[in-house]
Design a protein around this motif. Structure first.
Motif, PDB file in Angstrom:
ATOM      1  N   ASN A   1       0.655  -1.509   0.212  1.00 26.63           N
ATOM      2  CA  ASN A   1      -0.414   0.249   0.534  1.00 26.63           C
ATOM      3  C   ASN A   1       0.700   1.001  -0.532  1.00 26.63           C
ATOM      4  N   THR A   2       1.951   1.042   0.452  1.00 22.26           N
ATOM      5  CA  THR A   2       3.340   2.298   0.404  1.00 22.26           C
ATOM      6  C   THR A   2       3.477   2.753  -1.195  1.00 22.26           C
ATOM      7  N   TRP A   3       3.833   1.063  -1.408  1.00 22.16           N
ATOM      8  CA  TRP A   3       4.331   1.207  -2.728  1.00 22.16           C
ATOM      9  C   TRP A   3       3.133   2.189  -3.321  1.00 22.16           C
ATOM     10  N   GLN A   4       1.941   1.186  -3.393  1.00 18.70           N
ATOM     11  CA  GLN A   4       0.838   2.135  -3.849  1.00 18.70           C
ATOM     12  C   GLN A   4       0.452   3.814  -4.044  1.00 18.70           C
ATOM     13  N   GLU A   5       1.205   4.513  -2.773  1.00 18.85           N
ATOM     14  CA  GLU A   5       0.288   5.972  -2.700  1.00 18.85           C
ATOM     15  C   GLU A   5       1.340   6.260  -3.694  1.00 18.85           C
ATOM     16  N   LYS A   6       2.972   5.949  -3.526  1.00 18.93           N
ATOM     17  CA  LYS A   6       4.398   6.223  -3.936  1.00 18.93           C
ATOM     18  C   LYS A   6       3.634   6.459  -5.569  1.00 18.93           C
ATOM     19  N   ALA A   7       3.443   4.774  -6.178  1.00 18.53           N
ATOM     20  CA  ALA A   7       3.124   5.095  -7.286  1.00 18.53           C
ATOM     21  C   ALA A   7       1.884   6.443  -8.112  1.00 18.53           C
ATOM     22  N   LYS A   8       1.266   6.261  -7.635  1.00 19.98           N
ATOM     23  CA  LYS A   8      -0.209   7.780  -6.854  1.00 19.98           C
ATOM     24  C   LYS A   8       0.355   8.875  -7.809  1.00 19.98           C
ATOM     25  N   LYS A   9       1.690   9.134  -6.390  1.00 15.30           N
ATOM     26  CA  LYS A   9       1.641  10.519  -6.587  1.00 15.30           C
ATOM     27  C   LYS A   9       1.905  11.176  -7.910  1.00 15.30           C
ATOM     28  N   GLN A  10       2.941   9.414  -8.896  1.00 10.81           N
ATOM     29  CA  GLN A  10       3.231  10.149  -9.812  1.00 10.81           C
ATOM     30  C   GLN A  10       2.945   9.298 -11.641  1.00 10.81           C
TER      31      GLN A  10
ATOM     32  N   VAL B   1       6.951 -24.279  -5.846  1.00 13.80           N
ATOM     33  CA  VAL B   1       6.962 -23.815  -6.871  1.00 13.80           C
ATOM     34  C   VAL B   1       7.919 -24.826  -7.682  1.00 13.80           C
ATOM     35  N   PRO B   2       6.921 -25.541  -8.868  1.00 15.33           N
ATOM     36  CA  PRO B   2       8.222 -26.056  -9.880  1.00 15.33           C
ATOM     37  C   PRO B   2       9.001 -25.413 -10.327  1.00 15.33           C
ATOM     38  N   ASN B   3      10.478 -25.695 -10.571  1.00 20.56           N
ATOM     39  CA  ASN B   3      11.274 -25.324 -11.878  1.00 20.56           C
ATOM     40  C   ASN B   3      10.703 -24.668 -12.895  1.00 20.56           C
ATOM     41  N   HIS B   4      11.072 -23.058 -13.662  1.00 13.30           N
ATOM     42  CA  HIS B   4      10.511 -22.972 -14.908  1.00 13.30           C
ATOM     43  C   HIS B   4       8.806 -22.233 -14.942  1.00 13.30           C
ATOM     44  N   LYS B   5       8.833 -22.153 -13.792  1.00 11.80           N
ATOM     45  CA  LYS B   5       7.569 -21.720 -13.662  1.00 11.80           C
ATOM     46  C   LYS B   5       7.246 -20.694 -12.546  1.00 11.80           C
ATOM     47  N   SER B   6       6.643 -19.734 -12.589  1.00  9.78           N
ATOM     48  CA  SER B   6       6.848 -18.189 -12.720  1.00  9.78           C
ATOM     49  C   SER B   6       5.854 -17.625 -10.517  1.00  9.78           C
ATOM     50  N   SER B   7       6.801 -17.441 -10.559  1.00 10.59           N
ATOM     51  CA  SER B   7       6.254 -16.875  -8.645  1.00 10.59           C
ATOM     52  C   SER B   7       6.184 -15.753  -8.207  1.00 10.59           C
ATOM     53  N   TYR B   8       6.270 -15.031  -8.947  1.00 10.15           N
ATOM     54  CA  TYR B   8       6.096 -13.818  -8.577  1.00 10.15           C
ATOM     55  C   TYR B   8       6.228 -12.876  -9.734  1.00 10.15           C
ATOM     56  N   ILE B   9       4.885 -12.069 -10.215  1.00  8.72           N
ATOM     57  CA  ILE B   9       4.625 -10.317 -11.103  1.00  8.72           C
ATOM     58  C   ILE B   9       4.845  -9.521 -11.007  1.00  8.72           C
ATOM     59  N   ALA B  10       5.387  -8.441 -11.695  1.00 12.99           N
ATOM     60  CA  ALA B  10       5.068  -6.815 -10.727  1.00 12.99           C
ATOM     61  C   ALA B  10       5.024  -6.073 -12.194  1.00 12.99           C
ATOM     62  N   ALA B  11       4.208  -5.422 -11.905  1.00 12.98           N
ATOM     63  CA  ALA B  11       3.816  -4.390 -13.169  1.00 12.98           C
ATOM     64  C   ALA B  11       3.724  -2.763 -12.193  1.00 12.98           C
ATOM     65  N   VAL B  12       3.738  -1.490 -13.695  1.00 17.84           N
ATOM     66  CA  VAL B  12       3.807  -0.695 -13.438  1.00 17.84           C
ATOM     67  C   VAL B  12       3.060  -0.194 -14.537  1.00 17.84           C
ATOM     68  N   CYS B  13       1.579   0.184 -13.789  1.00 19.66           N
ATOM     69  CA  CYS B  13       1.326   1.474 -15.223  1.00 19.66           C
ATOM     70  C   CYS B  13       1.097   2.996 -15.080  1.00 19.66           C
ATOM     71  N   SER B  14       1.695   3.095 -16.621  1.00 20.98           N
ATOM     72  CA  SER B  14       1.893   5.026 -16.447  1.00 20.98           C
ATOM     73  C   SER B  14       1.974   5.833 -17.290  1.00 20.98           C
ATOM     74  N   PRO B  15       1.214   6.802 -17.251  1.00 15.16           N
ATOM     75  CA  PRO B  15       0.894   7.814 -18.268  1.00 15.16           C
ATOM     76  C   PRO B  15       2.156   8.228 -19.608  1.00 15.16           C
ATOM     77  N   LYS B  16       3.377   7.955 -18.752  1.00 21.53           N
ATOM     78  CA  LYS B  16       4.930   8.198 -18.783  1.00 21.53           C
ATOM     79  C   LYS B  16       5.975   7.299 -18.799  1.00 21.53           C
ATOM     80  N   ARG B  17       6.467   7.141 -19.871  1.00 19.94           N
ATOM     81  CA  ARG B  17       7.337   5.993 -19.773  1.00 19.94           C
ATOM     82  C   ARG B  17       8.294   6.017 -19.018  1.00 19.94           C
ATOM     83  N   ARG B  18       9.115   7.146 -19.350  1.00 20.39           N
ATOM     84  CA  ARG B  18      10.510   7.186 -18.133  1.00 20.39           C
ATOM     85  C   ARG B  18       9.057   6.784 -16.620  1.00 20.39           C
ATOM     86  N   VAL B  19       8.774   7.441 -15.705  1.00 22.98           N
ATOM     87  CA  VAL B  19       7.910   6.907 -14.909  1.00 22.98           C
ATOM     88  C   VAL B  19       8.245   5.530 -14.630  1.00 22.98           C
ATOM     89  N   ALA B  20       7.098   4.507 -15.678  1.00 21.55           N
ATOM     90  CA  ALA B  20       7.285   3.203 -15.288  1.00 21.55           C
ATOM     91  C   ALA B  20       8.560   2.241 -15.571  1.00 21.55           C
TER      92      ALA B  20
END
Lengths: 73, 150
Positions: B65-74, B87-106
């Motif tokens: 939630n702290t990160w969400q607040e930080k992202a919202k400011k931008q 999680v077995p080998n070759h499978k995914s355990s973690y996905i992170a994403a950023v949506c932003s109006p600006k490329r550099r911010v993302a």
């Protein structure tokens, strides 16, 4: 009475103990063989808020969590 | 999207296509100019069969939630999914994403978000070796402020 819980890989059951500050907790845990070697690397939260010093007065019903080193992802 | 849906914790390996497609469909019309997705995949190394994870949800949620607040400011948004348990080998355990109006911010946010995740999020990793969980002690990082009870 406060509850002390040990997260992640620390194998120790939660404790219910009568203490009023974290210095007392430190003294107790240093005598606990399952836990003492973790103290140097553990972070501490009180009621799910991280704390950065031992100068914190505990009140009845507080819940203290020990968080060992992390590695998500 | 509220913060509950923005942070997904799932038992076992992550259904990557499902999660990332859902995010894309949800946000493609929100006028974000950039969506950056980071997919972490378990590598076959050191004879492990996979990885296993413990998560402490209350503090993970407040960290997120702290990160969400930080992202919202931008005017940006952070999204995350993580596995609980094995999680077995070759499978995914973690996905992170950023949506932003600006490329550099993302680009900058995804870097900071993933790096801070690695050193602060209350998640514990174990190697799966011969069916047993072995704490990945050497790869783990002390949380800032650790050691006050020493």
């Amino acid at each position: 009475m406060v509850k002390v819980e040990f997260l992640g890989p620390i194998s120790n059951e939660a404790l219910n103990i009568d203490i009023s500050n974290l210095s007392e907790l430190s003294a107790i845990l240093q005598k606990n063989e399952n836990v003492s070697s973790w103290l140097e690397t553990c972070a501490v939260a009180i009621n799910d808020t991280m704390v950065s010093s031992k100068d914190h007065v505990l009140k009845d019903g507080d819940r203290i969590s020990l968080l060992p080193p992390v590695c998500g992802g | 999207m509220n913060n509950t849906n923005a942070l997904q914790l799932i038992d076992g390996d992550l259904p990557v296509q499902n999660i990332t497609n859902t995010w894309y469909e949800e946000f493609q019309n929100s006028n974000y100019g950039a969506i950056i997705t980071f997919v972490g995949i378990v590598r076959d190394e050191n004879n492990i069969e996979g990885l296993s994870f413990d998560i402490y949800e209350p503090i993970l949620t407040s960290w997120f939630n702290t990160w969400q607040e930080k992202a919202k400011k931008q005017n940006a948004l952070v999204l995350m999914a993580h596995s609980r348990g094995d999680v077995p080998n070759h499978k995914s355990s973690y996905i992170a994403a950023v949506c932003s109006p600006k490329r550099r911010v993302a680009l900058e946010l995804i870097d900071e978000f993933v790096e801070d995740f690695k050193k602060s999020a209350p998640i514990w990793k174990y190697d799966l070796l011969e069916g047993k969980r072995v704490y990945a002690k050497d790869r783990s990082t002390k949380i800032k402020g650790a050691g006050i009870l020493n």
